[in-house]
Design a protein around this motif. Structure first.
Motif, PDB file in Angstrom:
ATOM      1  N   PRO A 172      24.045  75.769 -69.427  1.00 49.91           N
ATOM      2  CA  PRO A 172      22.733  76.212 -68.925  1.00 49.91           C
ATOM      3  C   PRO A 172      22.205  75.362 -67.768  1.00 49.91           C
ATOM      4  O   PRO A 172      21.640  75.894 -66.816  1.00 49.91           O
ATOM      5  CB  PRO A 172      21.830  76.089 -70.153  1.00 49.91           C
ATOM      6  CG  PRO A 172      22.752  76.169 -71.322  1.00 49.91           C
ATOM      7  CD  PRO A 172      24.035  75.533 -70.882  1.00 49.91           C
ATOM      8  N   HIS A 179      19.459  69.978 -80.310  1.00 52.60           N
ATOM      9  CA  HIS A 179      19.867  71.002 -79.357  1.00 52.60           C
ATOM     10  C   HIS A 179      18.786  72.075 -79.193  1.00 52.60           C
ATOM     11  O   HIS A 179      18.528  72.559 -78.084  1.00 52.60           O
ATOM     12  CB  HIS A 179      21.181  71.643 -79.807  1.00 52.60           C
ATOM     13  CG  HIS A 179      21.699  72.680 -78.865  1.00 52.60           C
ATOM     14  ND1 HIS A 179      22.231  72.363 -77.637  1.00 52.60           N
ATOM     15  CD2 HIS A 179      21.741  74.039 -78.964  1.00 52.60           C
ATOM     16  CE1 HIS A 179      22.589  73.478 -77.020  1.00 52.60           C
ATOM     17  NE2 HIS A 179      22.303  74.505 -77.797  1.00 52.60           N
ATOM     18  N   LYS A 180      18.135  72.430 -80.293  1.00 53.71           N
ATOM     19  CA  LYS A 180      17.138  73.514 -80.245  1.00 53.71           C
ATOM     20  C   LYS A 180      15.937  73.154 -79.378  1.00 53.71           C
ATOM     21  O   LYS A 180      15.220  74.035 -78.895  1.00 53.71           O
ATOM     22  CB  LYS A 180      16.681  73.872 -81.660  1.00 53.71           C
ATOM     23  CG  LYS A 180      15.931  72.754 -82.385  1.00 53.71           C
ATOM     24  CD  LYS A 180      15.503  73.178 -83.782  1.00 53.71           C
ATOM     25  CE  LYS A 180      14.700  72.086 -84.489  1.00 53.71           C
ATOM     26  NZ  LYS A 180      14.266  72.498 -85.847  1.00 53.71           N
ATOM     27  N   THR A 181      15.683  71.861 -79.178  1.00 48.01           N
ATOM     28  CA  THR A 181      14.520  71.431 -78.405  1.00 48.01           C
ATOM     29  C   THR A 181      14.657  71.797 -76.933  1.00 48.01           C
ATOM     30  O   THR A 181      13.648  71.987 -76.234  1.00 48.01           O
ATOM     31  CB  THR A 181      14.316  69.913 -78.548  1.00 48.01           C
ATOM     32  OG1 THR A 181      14.161  69.598 -79.933  1.00 48.01           O
ATOM     33  CG2 THR A 181      13.097  69.424 -77.794  1.00 48.01           C
ATOM     34  N   ARG A 182      15.882  71.910 -76.438  1.00 53.00           N
ATOM     35  CA  ARG A 182      16.091  72.221 -75.021  1.00 53.00           C
ATOM     36  C   ARG A 182      15.373  73.508 -74.615  1.00 53.00           C
ATOM     37  O   ARG A 182      14.855  73.632 -73.506  1.00 53.00           O
ATOM     38  CB  ARG A 182      17.589  72.329 -74.726  1.00 53.00           C
ATOM     39  CG  ARG A 182      17.919  72.598 -73.256  1.00 53.00           C
ATOM     40  CD  ARG A 182      19.407  72.545 -73.030  1.00 53.00           C
ATOM     41  NE  ARG A 182      19.909  71.201 -73.265  1.00 53.00           N
ATOM     42  CZ  ARG A 182      20.005  70.273 -72.314  1.00 53.00           C
ATOM     43  NH1 ARG A 182      19.632  70.554 -71.078  1.00 53.00           N
ATOM     44  NH2 ARG A 182      20.480  69.082 -72.580  1.00 53.00           N
ATOM     45  N   LYS A 183      15.314  74.470 -75.551  1.00 56.21           N
ATOM     46  CA  LYS A 183      14.654  75.744 -75.257  1.00 56.21           C
ATOM     47  C   LYS A 183      13.184  75.529 -74.909  1.00 56.21           C
ATOM     48  O   LYS A 183      12.632  76.213 -74.035  1.00 56.21           O
ATOM     49  CB  LYS A 183      14.787  76.678 -76.468  1.00 56.21           C
ATOM     50  CG  LYS A 183      14.222  78.070 -76.257  1.00 56.21           C
ATOM     51  CD  LYS A 183      15.031  78.845 -75.228  1.00 56.21           C
ATOM     52  CE  LYS A 183      14.527  80.267 -75.110  1.00 56.21           C
ATOM     53  NZ  LYS A 183      15.213  81.014 -74.028  1.00 56.21           N
ATOM     54  N   GLU A 214      13.141  74.398 -71.327  1.00 50.97           N
ATOM     55  CA  GLU A 214      13.514  75.487 -70.428  1.00 50.97           C
ATOM     56  C   GLU A 214      12.323  76.419 -70.200  1.00 50.97           C
ATOM     57  O   GLU A 214      12.062  76.859 -69.066  1.00 50.97           O
ATOM     58  CB  GLU A 214      14.705  76.248 -71.001  1.00 50.97           C
ATOM     59  CG  GLU A 214      16.001  75.444 -70.967  1.00 50.97           C
ATOM     60  CD  GLU A 214      17.158  76.116 -71.684  1.00 50.97           C
ATOM     61  OE1 GLU A 214      18.305  75.640 -71.554  1.00 50.97           O
ATOM     62  OE2 GLU A 214      16.916  77.120 -72.392  1.00 50.97           O
ATOM     63  N   GLU A 215      11.601  76.720 -71.276  1.00 47.48           N
ATOM     64  CA  GLU A 215      10.411  77.573 -71.151  1.00 47.48           C
ATOM     65  C   GLU A 215       9.319  76.880 -70.340  1.00 47.48           C
ATOM     66  O   GLU A 215       8.593  77.525 -69.572  1.00 47.48           O
ATOM     67  CB  GLU A 215       9.895  77.945 -72.541  1.00 47.48           C
ATOM     68  CG  GLU A 215      10.833  78.885 -73.296  1.00 47.48           C
ATOM     69  CD  GLU A 215      10.410  79.121 -74.731  1.00 47.48           C
ATOM     70  OE1 GLU A 215       9.473  78.428 -75.194  1.00 47.48           O
ATOM     71  OE2 GLU A 215      11.021  79.980 -75.396  1.00 47.48           O
TER      72      GLU A 215
END
Length: 351
Positions: free
Chosen positions: A121, A160-164, A167-168
């Motif tokens: 990403p 890993h889930k925190t990257r979202k 990104e937002e």
């Protein structure tokens, strides 16, 4: 951050970048291939280290086609010393796919570019925003650190889930007229001003919009859980020569750590092992005499483990056929092969 402040934030950030940005070779081009190469090299590697590699690499492989069909051993030799060699192999695989599937045109949308080997990403967003001026997020560690402070985001960035979340946040803040400058500005701000420790808040061009600055807890962010403890592995490395003065080397397996690189034979040691016997059995040789039992001792630290290297130099006699991918080679030939940094350290002490 309301819309008015969002506009002011992005304006001050991009304005600062255009005045203070570092003069880097990959910033003098809009070629997506060259930007791709730079972004891959910059993963886990310091900018100052990358610059000479980047220049040599593009001199050797100026086009996608040049890299796509380069011999892998030559490619690894060009990458030698940068580490994380899977990056080079993945880059070549991705470039070859662009040449063969996309008629040598790097895709200009996230859907297609993200399918390429080794393009995650962040790399996708960097290429799209910098080369194609697309308003796409490019979130790396620097960006997460900056925005965790500006927006006071307290989620654990090691997950890993925190990257979202980040990104937002970038999608909300990004300058749609200058997306490449905006993304690079966040990266530079993190590298130069909003550093992991002792952030230089008084020099920050967007401190007036930073929640952590106003709260006085910038040094407490981002939140990051500790990594798994680094594993230590001890090896005895055999620098073995035959009667002709050639050195025994072997090629590492095609999968895993340092795949396809060349090395001197390494025997992992433990309390019960007799390394000399294991060396002789594994390589079908017999140690005739010891040249230097204390040639070199050092540690090499990877991201997840540490090699503790105890190097000895011996003269060996070949008893039977050597294992596959093991050879006695003159040192001049060995110097042309791709070797990982620990082996280069050993090579440098040999005459």
């Amino acid at each position: 951050m309301n819309y008015q402040y969002t506009n002011e934030f992005r304006h001050h950030l991009v304005e600062w970048f255009n005045k203070e940005k570092r003069d880097l070779p990959w910033r003098r081009t809009s070629d997506p291939y060259k930007i791709w190469v730079s972004e891959v090299m910059l993963q886990q590697t310091r900018v100052d280290t990358v610059i000479p590699y980047y220049n040599r690499f593009l001199e050797k492989y100026p086009t996608l086609q040049d890299l796509a069909y380069a011999p892998q051993e030559e490619l690894l030799k060009m990458w030698e010393g940068l580490g994380y060699y899977s990056r080079a192999r993945n880059l070549q695989a991705g470039v070859k796919e662009v040449v063969e599937k996309y008629n040598a045109a790097v895709p200009d949308n996230r859907h297609d570019i993200s399918k390429l080997k080794g393009v995650g990403p962040y790399t996708a967003g960097a290429i799209l925003s910098i080369a194609y001026k697309k308003a796409e997020h490019a979130v790396d560690g620097n960006v997460m650190r900056v925005l965790s402070r500006v927006l006071h985001i307290e989620e654990d960035i090691a997950l890993h889930k925190t990257r979202k979340v980040f990104e937002e946040a970038v999608e909300m803040l990004i300058d749609e007229q200058h997306p490449g400058d905006f993304n690079q500005a966040l990266m530079d701000l993190g590298a130069m001003i909003c550093t992991p420790t002792s952030p230089k808040c008084l020099l920050c061009p967007v401190r007036d919009y930073c929640t952590a600055f106003s709260e006085g807890d910038a040094d407490q962010l981002p939140k990051k859980s500790k990594k798994v403890k680094n594993k230590k592995v001890h090896f005895k490395v055999f620098i073995a020569t035959d009667q002709e003065g050639r050195f025994l080397i072997e090629k590492r397996p095609s999968e895993g750590l340092l795949a396809d690189m060349w090395q001197f034979p390494m025997i992992e040691t433990n309390e019960n092992s007799i390394c000399e016997e294991t060396f002789e059995q594994n390589y079908n040789v017999q140690i005739a005499n010891y040249i230097d039992k204390d040639l070199l001792k050092f540690k090499h630290v990877f991201s997840h483990l540490t090699w503790e290297m105890d190097c000895i130099q011996v003269q060996a006699e070949q008893k039977m056929e050597l294992p596959n991918d093991a050879h006695f080679q003159p040192i001049e030939q060995i110097r042309t092969l791709p070797m990982p940094v620990p082996m280069l350290k050993i090579l440098n002490v040999l005459n």
